[in-house]
Design an enzyme around this catalytic site. Sequence first.
Site: not given
Length: 393
Positions: A183-186, A215
């Site tokens: 997953h994206h480290g938003d 994102t």
Amino acid sequence: EYNIVRPKGYTVSYHANPEMEKHHFGQTHPMKPWRLTLTKSLVSSYGMPFAMDNYLTRAATYEELKSFHASEYLEYLGTAPAEDMPRDIDNPDKEVKFNLGGSDCPLFHGLYDYCSMSAGGSLDAARKICNKQSDIAIAWGGGLHHAKRSEASGFCYINDIVIAVLQLLRCYPRVLYIDIDVHHGDGVEEAFFSTDRVMTVSFHKYQPDIFFPGTGGLDDNGPKSEHNPGAHHAINVPLNDGITDEQYQYLFESIIGKINEHFRPSVIALQCGADSLAGDRLGRFNLQVQGHGACVEYCKKLGIPMIIFGGGGYTPRNVARAWSFETSIAIDCHTKINPIIPQHAPWRDRFIHDTLFPTLEQILGEPRANRNTAKRLQEIIQHVHDQLRFVNH
Ligand code: VJV
Ligand code: CA
Ligand code: ZN
């Protein structure tokens, strides 16, 4: 038996607390803190604790959590009744506001203890690096990269990574954050959007509207407002389903190698989410323990102090394999380690296959189609190189 000895010339510290691992998100929730117990037991079966400094993690204090989080959020997190408890009539709005109590971020018993222990481990790890008492500090209970200043998100309530990086910034000029969770480290990206002292790099599956959090596109490199020193300091590597060890390693080494030259980090914070492995309950990639571990080995060879965090990982036997292998890389015994899971390892039957390195066929039955073309990988590398022309330290 396994000839596990302390590495020569540097120190590895391991930060954990079995109390953290006893918490439950709910019967069928994918996040299982018990995977940390399975990891620790495999690490111990190999005798790896003899080669490290082992610390029992404490809970981070309210003041420490406040270095990133808003007090109104922390207050609510500390007092919110668990889901099966009687509810306060005013509280529904707060739960909505803070994104607490849904299926992703349930309010379970002992939630605050769980969160503050996760952050305590990561912060202890950062302090050991700052004090030069450790060169590689491992905190598998951390890595909860989605949490925002006043909002829970994607199984994450407290952003232990941001809190640890803020500690590192007290003693080091530049921190490179690398995130190999699927997953994206938003949350971490957003927290450091306006500083050029932290560069964030996330590799993730990217398919807005379909894959969480949506994102982290290739062109998302930090707000390009006129006087934002943090512009160009967010790097995103959006990937498609089925990426292999070979492609991932090629991308990782080209990108991190270039970033190391331009940004010249003084310390690395590496989030090792194990949901990027093949066979993960939520993931989509075809990575094996070897390819995931190769990222850790590459970072270690840069010879810069490093914190290693956990993160996602929803097939516990594969999480334990990857994080045990990565612990062996940190202490430099990965080439000597017996790939057969020790006969005396507790829960040995949980691993199904008795090896640390199951084949893709063993993990998946039939492999997931690889939707990443060579041409696309080149475009990504080119874009990252173009961004780095703006970065020179
Ligand atoms: O995709 C989402 C959000 C929804 C709303 C909630 N439903 C359950 C799912 C769709 C839009 N959330 C993601 C969050 C992923 C978090 C990853 C965290 C990390 O690895 O990056 C770092 C630790 C998502 N994907 C899958 C699920 N949620 C999911 C949640 C459940 C579930 C099954 C799948 C929650 C409870 C139960 N099953 C019983
Ligand atoms: Ca990632
Ligand atoms: Zn994840």
